[in-house]
Design a protein around this motif. Structure first.
Motif, PDB file in Angstrom:
ATOM      1  N   GLY A  62       0.807  -1.214   0.000  1.00  0.00           N
ATOM      2  CA  GLY A  62       0.000   0.000   0.000  1.00  0.00           C
ATOM      3  C   GLY A  62       0.839   1.263   0.000  1.00  0.00           C
ATOM      4  O   GLY A  62       2.057   1.228  -0.220  1.00  0.00           O
ATOM      5  N   ASP A  63       0.196   2.384   0.262  1.00  0.00           N
ATOM      6  CA  ASP A  63       0.878   3.671   0.197  1.00  0.00           C
ATOM      7  C   ASP A  63       1.924   3.801   1.299  1.00  0.00           C
ATOM      8  O   ASP A  63       1.822   3.173   2.366  1.00  0.00           O
ATOM      9  N   GLN A  64       2.916   4.635   1.021  1.00  0.00           N
ATOM     10  CA  GLN A  64       3.948   4.965   2.002  1.00  0.00           C
ATOM     11  C   GLN A  64       3.773   6.423   2.406  1.00  0.00           C
ATOM     12  O   GLN A  64       3.549   7.288   1.548  1.00  0.00           O
ATOM     13  N   ALA A  65       3.892   6.704   3.700  1.00  0.00           N
ATOM     14  CA  ALA A  65       3.680   8.068   4.192  1.00  0.00           C
ATOM     15  C   ALA A  65       4.852   8.487   5.071  1.00  0.00           C
ATOM     16  O   ALA A  65       5.449   7.672   5.775  1.00  0.00           O
ATOM     17  N   TYR A  66       5.162   9.795   5.011  1.00  0.00           N
ATOM     18  CA  TYR A  66       6.221  10.386   5.822  1.00  0.00           C
ATOM     19  C   TYR A  66       5.678  11.655   6.465  1.00  0.00           C
ATOM     20  O   TYR A  66       4.786  12.322   5.913  1.00  0.00           O
ATOM     21  N   VAL A  67       6.204  11.991   7.640  1.00  0.00           N
ATOM     22  CA  VAL A  67       5.815  13.217   8.316  1.00  0.00           C
ATOM     23  C   VAL A  67       7.082  14.028   8.585  1.00  0.00           C
ATOM     24  O   VAL A  67       8.119  13.489   8.974  1.00  0.00           O
ATOM     25  N   LEU A  68       6.985  15.329   8.363  1.00  0.00           N
ATOM     26  CA  LEU A  68       8.137  16.219   8.457  1.00  0.00           C
ATOM     27  C   LEU A  68       7.684  17.518   9.119  1.00  0.00           C
ATOM     28  O   LEU A  68       6.663  18.091   8.745  1.00  0.00           O
ATOM     29  N   THR A  69       8.452  17.972  10.100  1.00  0.00           N
ATOM     30  CA  THR A  69       8.140  19.231  10.787  1.00  0.00           C
ATOM     31  C   THR A  69       8.944  20.362  10.174  1.00  0.00           C
ATOM     32  O   THR A  69      10.164  20.235   9.965  1.00  0.00           O
ATOM     33  N   ALA A  70       8.281  21.476   9.872  1.00  0.00           N
ATOM     34  CA  ALA A  70       8.956  22.615   9.258  1.00  0.00           C
ATOM     35  C   ALA A  70       8.307  23.908   9.751  1.00  0.00           C
ATOM     36  O   ALA A  70       7.281  23.895  10.449  1.00  0.00           O
ATOM     37  N   VAL A  71       8.928  25.027   9.344  1.00  0.00           N
ATOM     38  CA  VAL A  71       8.523  26.346   9.825  1.00  0.00           C
ATOM     39  C   VAL A  71       7.889  27.133   8.683  1.00  0.00           C
ATOM     40  O   VAL A  71       8.267  26.980   7.513  1.00  0.00           O
ATOM     41  N   SER A  72       6.953  27.992   9.023  1.00  0.00           N
ATOM     42  CA  SER A  72       6.284  28.829   8.033  1.00  0.00           C
ATOM     43  C   SER A  72       7.292  29.649   7.236  1.00  0.00           C
ATOM     44  O   SER A  72       8.232  30.227   7.791  1.00  0.00           O
TER      45      SER A  72
ATOM     46  N   ALA B 155       0.330  17.284   2.292  1.00  0.00           N
ATOM     47  CA  ALA B 155      -0.843  17.785   2.994  1.00  0.00           C
ATOM     48  C   ALA B 155      -0.415  18.311   4.357  1.00  0.00           C
ATOM     49  O   ALA B 155       0.628  17.921   4.891  1.00  0.00           O
ATOM     50  N   ASP B 156      -1.228  19.215   4.916  1.00  0.00           N
ATOM     51  CA  ASP B 156      -0.910  19.694   6.264  1.00  0.00           C
ATOM     52  C   ASP B 156      -1.409  18.689   7.292  1.00  0.00           C
ATOM     53  O   ASP B 156      -1.958  17.628   6.955  1.00  0.00           O
ATOM     54  N   ALA B 157      -1.234  19.032   8.567  1.00  0.00           N
ATOM     55  CA  ALA B 157      -1.583  18.086   9.627  1.00  0.00           C
ATOM     56  C   ALA B 157      -3.073  17.787   9.672  1.00  0.00           C
ATOM     57  O   ALA B 157      -3.492  16.748  10.217  1.00  0.00           O
ATOM     58  N   ASN B 158      -3.900  18.661   9.072  1.00  0.00           N
ATOM     59  CA  ASN B 158      -5.345  18.446   9.052  1.00  0.00           C
ATOM     60  C   ASN B 158      -5.804  17.678   7.820  1.00  0.00           C
ATOM     61  O   ASN B 158      -7.012  17.485   7.625  1.00  0.00           O
ATOM     62  N   GLY B 159      -4.868  17.288   6.957  1.00  0.00           N
ATOM     63  CA  GLY B 159      -5.218  16.543   5.761  1.00  0.00           C
ATOM     64  C   GLY B 159      -5.555  17.397   4.567  1.00  0.00           C
ATOM     65  O   GLY B 159      -5.973  16.866   3.524  1.00  0.00           O
ATOM     66  N   VAL B 160      -5.380  18.712   4.666  1.00  0.00           N
ATOM     67  CA  VAL B 160      -5.687  19.600   3.543  1.00  0.00           C
ATOM     68  C   VAL B 160      -4.564  19.484   2.505  1.00  0.00           C
ATOM     69  O   VAL B 160      -3.385  19.679   2.831  1.00  0.00           O
ATOM     70  N   LEU B 161      -4.937  19.145   1.277  1.00  0.00           N
ATOM     71  CA  LEU B 161      -3.945  18.958   0.222  1.00  0.00           C
ATOM     72  C   LEU B 161      -3.311  20.293  -0.163  1.00  0.00           C
ATOM     73  O   LEU B 161      -4.012  21.279  -0.411  1.00  0.00           O
ATOM     74  N   LEU B 162      -1.975  20.308  -0.239  1.00  0.00           N
ATOM     75  CA  LEU B 162      -1.249  21.523  -0.608  1.00  0.00           C
ATOM     76  C   LEU B 162      -0.538  21.396  -1.947  1.00  0.00           C
ATOM     77  O   LEU B 162      -0.384  22.388  -2.665  1.00  0.00           O
TER      78      LEU B 162
ATOM     79  N   THR C 132       6.366  26.366  -0.854  1.00  0.00           N
ATOM     80  CA  THR C 132       6.617  27.322   0.231  1.00  0.00           C
ATOM     81  C   THR C 132       5.585  27.064   1.316  1.00  0.00           C
ATOM     82  O   THR C 132       4.375  27.184   1.082  1.00  0.00           O
ATOM     83  N   LEU C 133       6.027  26.710   2.512  1.00  0.00           N
ATOM     84  CA  LEU C 133       5.127  26.235   3.562  1.00  0.00           C
ATOM     85  C   LEU C 133       4.340  27.394   4.166  1.00  0.00           C
ATOM     86  O   LEU C 133       4.913  28.421   4.560  1.00  0.00           O
ATOM     87  N   PRO C 134       3.016  27.236   4.261  1.00  0.00           N
ATOM     88  CA  PRO C 134       2.181  28.350   4.734  1.00  0.00           C
ATOM     89  C   PRO C 134       2.139  28.501   6.247  1.00  0.00           C
ATOM     90  O   PRO C 134       1.731  29.548   6.752  1.00  0.00           O
ATOM     91  N   ALA C 135       2.534  27.456   7.000  1.00  0.00           N
ATOM     92  CA  ALA C 135       2.439  27.523   8.454  1.00  0.00           C
ATOM     93  C   ALA C 135       3.488  26.612   9.077  1.00  0.00           C
ATOM     94  O   ALA C 135       4.063  25.735   8.399  1.00  0.00           O
ATOM     95  N   SER C 136       3.742  26.815  10.352  1.00  0.00           N
ATOM     96  CA  SER C 136       4.672  25.962  11.083  1.00  0.00           C
ATOM     97  C   SER C 136       3.918  24.742  11.610  1.00  0.00           C
ATOM     98  O   SER C 136       2.769  24.838  12.070  1.00  0.00           O
TER      99      SER C 136
END
Length: 479
Positions: free
Chosen positions: A391-401, A421-428, A449-453
């Motif tokens: 199945g799908d592979q997913a990664y999580v990464l923390t970054a700053v606005s 996608a952001d932490a709420n699942g909104v596709l970016l 370009t990340l919209p939020a931290s």
């Protein structure tokens, strides 16, 4: 020595002389008789060397070739070394140039052809000096232009060194309108606009520093700032958004129904140039939806709509299969109907097949892998494999606005689809993989370009069916 008589003394002297010359005795006696009869005194003589060569003194630096008596002295032909031509010059001979004499350096102009018989012919010359090295400016690296989220333009400060060209790359879509303008000290600057396929929309020979036009194709566009002098400038680019589709959802769109117990459905169809068709399906919040459309003769764009949102998906030629593909994958934000407007944007009638898949993310058990950077590092590369079973592979990464996230994924045997996608699942952002002949792999590349931290979820999925696992390397970079 005492001579008995005058005759005997003369005889002795003559005999000694001829003995040195090694002449025969009969000739000696005959000469003595002549001398005695005449009564003349024989004077001493110096030896005569037969066939003696004249002594010739060489007076450097002018060389003279010595010859035998009766021959003419010959002066050697001069030998010339052609001059060292600059990197932008060629050798040229206006007529005959014996031994390299008369060859000059010229700067060719467009249309000049130096014939074979005009090439310099140099014989018996010393080794000519190599051309003098010149400090030719190195061409600067191209710069990719990225618009901020929601923006339709950008202003990029730049500079150019005399004799070089600064290239900017901007990807835009067919039907959009682009406006490019240089501001600043524009003396001796020119703007060229070139399509990825080589189409020239404005040549640098125009001397203009601005351009506006409608874009005929979805591709990269090259904006070249040519400097006949070193200058600082600002490149201002605006691209109008594609007009909203004039077609609305059909009053009776074709509804996609899944058979009981299945998670996918496929629909075939045919569209002529400019024709459209609407499909609709119902899904729930949090589900993962993926669609893959393939067409043979023309690209088909898909406009996905749901309350408050319109998303565009472009048909792209897949060089490995020689078919057009239009793909999308979303974690759905709402429960309800989702509509899909399919439009043939090519010039030929084409058949197509579209497949929808819907899975429940909560039931899949997929746990994102957290990406960690080493201290002082701004990038990290991870390897893995993906298949229909895993199945799908997913990664999580923390970054700053305000930071820029770059992702490059290289897959070995099949293209992969990547979403951010952001932490709420909104596709970016999302992107399908394309085959790179120079790498011999499928590449999926995104920049955002990340919209939020906070945390960002990066998901990898197969495009279509893949009977074997596909190995991949994915590189995350934060700037």
């Amino acid at each position: 020595m005492c001579c008995v008589s005058k005759f005997s003394c003369k005889s002795n002297r003559v005999a000694q002389m001829f003995s040195r010359l090694k002449v025969g005795l009969p000739l000696i006696l005959f000469s003595l008789l002549l001398l005695s009869c005449s009564g003349e005194t024989v004077a001493p003589t110096r030896p005569i060397i037969p066939d003696a060569l004249p002594q010739i003194t060489l007076n450097p630096p002018t060389p003279i070739i010595a010859t035998r008596p009766g021959e003419t002295l010959m002066t050697p032909m001069p030998v010339c070394t052609p001059p060292a031509c600059a990197i932008n010059e060629d050798y040229f001979c206006s007529g005959e140039c014996p031994n390299g004499c008369g060859i000059i350096c010229v700067t060719p102009t467009v249309g000049d052809v130096i014939k074979d018989d005009e090439q310099p012919s140099v014989t018996n010359t010393a080794v000519s000096q190599p051309p003098t090295a010149t400090n030719t400016p190195q061409p600067p690296q191209p710069i990719q232009i990225e618009f901020a989220p929601g923006a339709t333009g950008a202003s990029v400060p730049g500079s150019v060194v005399q004799g070089t060209t600064q290239r900017y790359i901007l990807r835009a879509m067919a039907g959009q309108q682009m406006n490019v303008q240089l501001t600043g000290d524009l003396a001796d600057l020119a703007l060229a606009v070139i399509g990825q396929g080589g189409s020239v929309f404005q040549s640098q020979m125009s001397g203009l520093t601005n351009w506006q036009g409608n874009l005929p194709a979805t591709q990269d566009y090259y904006l070249d700032v040519v400097g006949n002098a070193s200058r600082n400038f600002t490149l201002n680019v605006t691209v109008t958004a594609l007009p909203a589709p004039t077609a609305t959802i059909d009053l009776s769109p074709e509804r996609i129904q899944f058979l009981p117990g299945t998670t996918s459905a496929t629909r075939p169809g045919t569209l002529g140039p400019g024709q459209s068709k609407t499909l609709a399906l119902n899904a729930a919040t949090g589900q993962l939806m993926e669609f893959v459309l393939t067409s043979a003769a023309a690209p088909i764009n898909i406009t996905m709509t749901y309350p408050g949102t319109t998303l565009f998906h472009e048909g792209v030629l897949n060089q490995s299969t020689n078919q057009y593909r239009t793909t999308g994958m979303y974690t759905l934000p709402l429960t309800g109907d989702y509509a899909f407007l399919l439009t043939n944007v090519g010039t030929a009638v084409t058949e197509y097949t579209i497949t929808y898949s819907i899975t429940d993310n909560t039931a899949s058990g997929t746990t994102p892998t957290r990406v960690q950077f080493l201290p002082g590092s701004t990038s990290a590369t991870l390897s893995g494999a993906i298949s229909q079973i895993s199945g799908d592979q997913a990664y999580v990464l923390t970054a700053v606005s305000g930071q820029i996230m770059n992702i490059q994924l290289l897959a070995a045997t099949t293209p992969l689809f990547v979403t951010i996608a952001d932490a709420n699942g909104v596709l970016l952002a999302q992107q399908s993989g394309i085959y790179r002949q120079d790498l011999e792999k499928f590449e999926t590349a995104l920049a955002l370009t990340l919209p939020a931290s906070g945390d960002y979820i990066i998901t990898l999925a197969l495009i279509g069916a893949a009977p074997l696992p596909t190995e991949f390397d994915i590189t995350f970079t934060i700037q």
